[in-house]
Design a protein around this motif. Structure first.
Motif, PDB file in Angstrom:
ATOM      1  N   GLN A   1       0.860  -1.231  -0.030  1.00  0.00           N
ATOM      2  CA  GLN A   1       0.013   0.049  -0.100  1.00  0.00           C
ATOM      3  C   GLN A   1       0.924   1.135   0.054  1.00  0.00           C
ATOM      4  O   GLN A   1       0.324   2.383  -0.411  1.00  0.00           O
ATOM      5  CB  GLN A   1      -0.874  -0.078   1.203  1.00  0.00           C
ATOM      6  CG  GLN A   1      -1.831  -1.114   1.204  1.00  0.00           C
ATOM      7  CD  GLN A   1      -2.864  -1.006   0.092  1.00  0.00           C
ATOM      8  OE1 GLN A   1      -3.577  -0.399  -0.134  1.00  0.00           O
ATOM      9  NE2 GLN A   1      -2.767  -2.124  -0.635  1.00  0.00           N
ATOM     10  N   ARG A   2       2.290   1.147   0.447  1.00  0.00           N
ATOM     11  CA  ARG A   2       2.966   2.364   0.401  1.00  0.00           C
ATOM     12  C   ARG A   2       4.351   1.877  -0.127  1.00  0.00           C
ATOM     13  O   ARG A   2       5.149   1.112   0.655  1.00  0.00           O
ATOM     14  CB  ARG A   2       3.024   2.844   2.100  1.00  0.00           C
ATOM     15  CG  ARG A   2       1.801   3.475   2.469  1.00  0.00           C
ATOM     16  CD  ARG A   2       1.825   3.909   3.806  1.00  0.00           C
ATOM     17  NE  ARG A   2       2.225   2.741   5.051  1.00  0.00           N
ATOM     18  CZ  ARG A   2       1.570   1.941   5.224  1.00  0.00           C
ATOM     19  NH1 ARG A   2       0.214   2.063   5.014  1.00  0.00           N
ATOM     20  NH2 ARG A   2       1.811   1.077   6.318  1.00  0.00           N
TER      21      ARG A   2
ATOM     22  N   THR B   1      -0.499   9.527   4.852  1.00  0.00           N
ATOM     23  CA  THR B   1      -1.925   8.765   4.489  1.00  0.00           C
ATOM     24  C   THR B   1      -1.387   7.226   4.268  1.00  0.00           C
ATOM     25  O   THR B   1      -0.411   6.866   4.447  1.00  0.00           O
ATOM     26  CB  THR B   1      -2.036   9.437   3.036  1.00  0.00           C
ATOM     27  OG1 THR B   1      -0.969   9.079   2.024  1.00  0.00           O
ATOM     28  CG2 THR B   1      -2.262  10.831   3.128  1.00  0.00           C
ATOM     29  N   GLU B   2      -2.359   6.615   4.051  1.00  0.00           N
ATOM     30  CA  GLU B   2      -2.511   4.963   3.981  1.00  0.00           C
ATOM     31  C   GLU B   2      -2.018   4.346   2.981  1.00  0.00           C
ATOM     32  O   GLU B   2      -1.950   3.207   2.678  1.00  0.00           O
ATOM     33  CB  GLU B   2      -3.880   4.508   4.480  1.00  0.00           C
ATOM     34  CG  GLU B   2      -4.126   4.712   5.905  1.00  0.00           C
ATOM     35  CD  GLU B   2      -3.102   4.469   6.898  1.00  0.00           C
ATOM     36  OE1 GLU B   2      -2.720   2.952   6.535  1.00  0.00           O
ATOM     37  OE2 GLU B   2      -2.606   5.240   7.551  1.00  0.00           O
ATOM     38  N   ARG B   3      -2.104   5.204   1.640  1.00  0.00           N
ATOM     39  CA  ARG B   3      -1.708   4.684   0.179  1.00  0.00           C
ATOM     40  C   ARG B   3      -0.950   5.576  -0.470  1.00  0.00           C
ATOM     41  O   ARG B   3      -1.398   6.772  -0.836  1.00  0.00           O
ATOM     42  CB  ARG B   3      -3.027   4.135  -0.368  1.00  0.00           C
ATOM     43  CG  ARG B   3      -3.961   3.181   0.458  1.00  0.00           C
ATOM     44  CD  ARG B   3      -5.186   2.782  -0.225  1.00  0.00           C
ATOM     45  NE  ARG B   3      -4.832   1.822  -1.376  1.00  0.00           N
ATOM     46  CZ  ARG B   3      -5.242   2.174  -2.593  1.00  0.00           C
ATOM     47  NH1 ARG B   3      -5.530   3.090  -2.931  1.00  0.00           N
ATOM     48  NH2 ARG B   3      -4.714   1.048  -3.399  1.00  0.00           N
ATOM     49  N   TRP B   4       0.077   5.091  -1.074  1.00  0.00           N
ATOM     50  CA  TRP B   4       0.743   5.938  -2.024  1.00  0.00           C
ATOM     51  C   TRP B   4       2.095   5.109  -2.708  1.00  0.00           C
ATOM     52  O   TRP B   4       2.435   4.065  -2.082  1.00  0.00           O
ATOM     53  CB  TRP B   4       1.450   7.213  -1.240  1.00  0.00           C
ATOM     54  CG  TRP B   4       2.211   6.749   0.063  1.00  0.00           C
ATOM     55  CD1 TRP B   4       1.737   7.078   1.179  1.00  0.00           C
ATOM     56  CD2 TRP B   4       3.479   6.575   0.279  1.00  0.00           C
ATOM     57  NE1 TRP B   4       2.629   6.990   2.192  1.00  0.00           N
ATOM     58  CE2 TRP B   4       3.549   6.625   1.798  1.00  0.00           C
ATOM     59  CE3 TRP B   4       4.552   6.256  -0.536  1.00  0.00           C
ATOM     60  CZ2 TRP B   4       4.795   6.050   2.256  1.00  0.00           C
ATOM     61  CZ3 TRP B   4       5.599   5.613   0.134  1.00  0.00           C
ATOM     62  CH2 TRP B   4       5.895   5.732   1.597  1.00  0.00           C
TER      63      TRP B   4
ATOM     64  N   ASP C   1       5.715  -0.061   3.322  1.00  0.00           N
ATOM     65  CA  ASP C   1       5.621  -1.255   3.449  1.00  0.00           C
ATOM     66  C   ASP C   1       6.174  -2.088   2.329  1.00  0.00           C
ATOM     67  O   ASP C   1       6.318  -3.420   2.520  1.00  0.00           O
ATOM     68  CB  ASP C   1       4.048  -1.779   3.662  1.00  0.00           C
ATOM     69  CG  ASP C   1       3.399  -1.598   2.400  1.00  0.00           C
ATOM     70  OD1 ASP C   1       3.524  -1.218   1.436  1.00  0.00           O
ATOM     71  OD2 ASP C   1       1.941  -1.587   2.804  1.00  0.00           O
TER      72      ASP C   1
ATOM     73  N   ARG D   1       7.349   4.591   7.099  1.00  0.00           N
ATOM     74  CA  ARG D   1       5.871   4.245   6.736  1.00  0.00           C
ATOM     75  C   ARG D   1       5.961   3.311   5.660  1.00  0.00           C
ATOM     76  O   ARG D   1       4.595   2.709   5.501  1.00  0.00           O
ATOM     77  CB  ARG D   1       5.350   5.584   6.241  1.00  0.00           C
ATOM     78  CG  ARG D   1       5.241   6.756   7.372  1.00  0.00           C
ATOM     79  CD  ARG D   1       3.957   6.440   8.196  1.00  0.00           C
ATOM     80  NE  ARG D   1       2.638   6.340   7.224  1.00  0.00           N
ATOM     81  CZ  ARG D   1       1.627   5.604   7.618  1.00  0.00           C
ATOM     82  NH1 ARG D   1       1.656   4.567   8.426  1.00  0.00           N
ATOM     83  NH2 ARG D   1       0.549   5.707   6.868  1.00  0.00           N
TER      84      ARG D   1
END
Length: 189
Positions: free
Chosen positions: A13-14, A68-71, A91, A89
């Motif tokens: 997600q990141r 934020t949660e997704r990038w 993953d 941050r």
């Protein structure tokens, strides 16, 4: 550092994408954005203000999107302070460790295209004309910059692996390895 794609999360997600200038970080970020339906943040656009001046809000902007949660983004501007913001941050980190002939050819094509077409890059900036690049030093000349920083990630990645042991790092030594991995990703768009 896991080189095995099976060691990476199946639905990251990141995502940070590392590699020397010209390795294809931005292109891969665009593709991952489309495949995984992730917001793509281009650090160059956050860093460069008009006339190539650094934007004073750069690190604040990086902190905002990193929270934020997704990038997906290119892993660069490490000397400007992005590492302590982005690495904890993320993953997944992808390291494009391609042969010199590949990254040099890609950078030459990109630089010539941008220079000749005078395409706007970020915030009104354009690539310098080719003749002007010949007079520039390594900080300004993208081709010299690539040569000066060619082994930066090979030196840094072992340290990063120790500093961020929970961050999976995929190292791709050739574009075909990257393509093979991309085909395994579940599509969300």
């Amino acid at each position: 550092m896991p080189a095995d794609p099976a060691a990476a999360p199946s639905a990251p997600q990141r995502i940070l994408i590392a590699g020397v200038t010209g390795s294809g970080k931005t292109t891969l970020a665009q593709r991952l954005s489309a495949i995984r339906d992730l917001p793509r943040v281009e650090l160059d656009a956050l860093f460069h203000g008009p006339e190539w001046t650094p934007r004073p809000t750069f690190l604040d902007d990086v902190r905002a999107f990193a929270a934020t949660e997704r990038w997906v983004t290119e892993w660069q501007y490490t000397s400007k302070g992005t590492d302590p913001i982005l690495a904890p941050r993320a993953d997944l980190a992808i390291w494009l460790d391609y042969p010199y002939r590949i990254v040099r050819a890609r950078l030459l094509r990109r630089t010539i295209s941008r220079s000749v077409l005078r395409r706007e890059l970020w915030n009104g900036n354009h690539e310098e004309p080719l003749w002007a690049m010949l007079r520039q030093g390594p900080e300004e000349n993208i081709l010299r910059w690539q040569s000066a920083t060619l082994h930066k990630w090979r030196e840094r990645m072992p340290e990063i692996a120790v500093e961020h042991p929970r961050l999976p790092i995929l190292r791709f030594a050739h574009p075909r390895d990257t393509e093979r991995w991309l085909r395994t990703l579940p599509r969300t768009s």
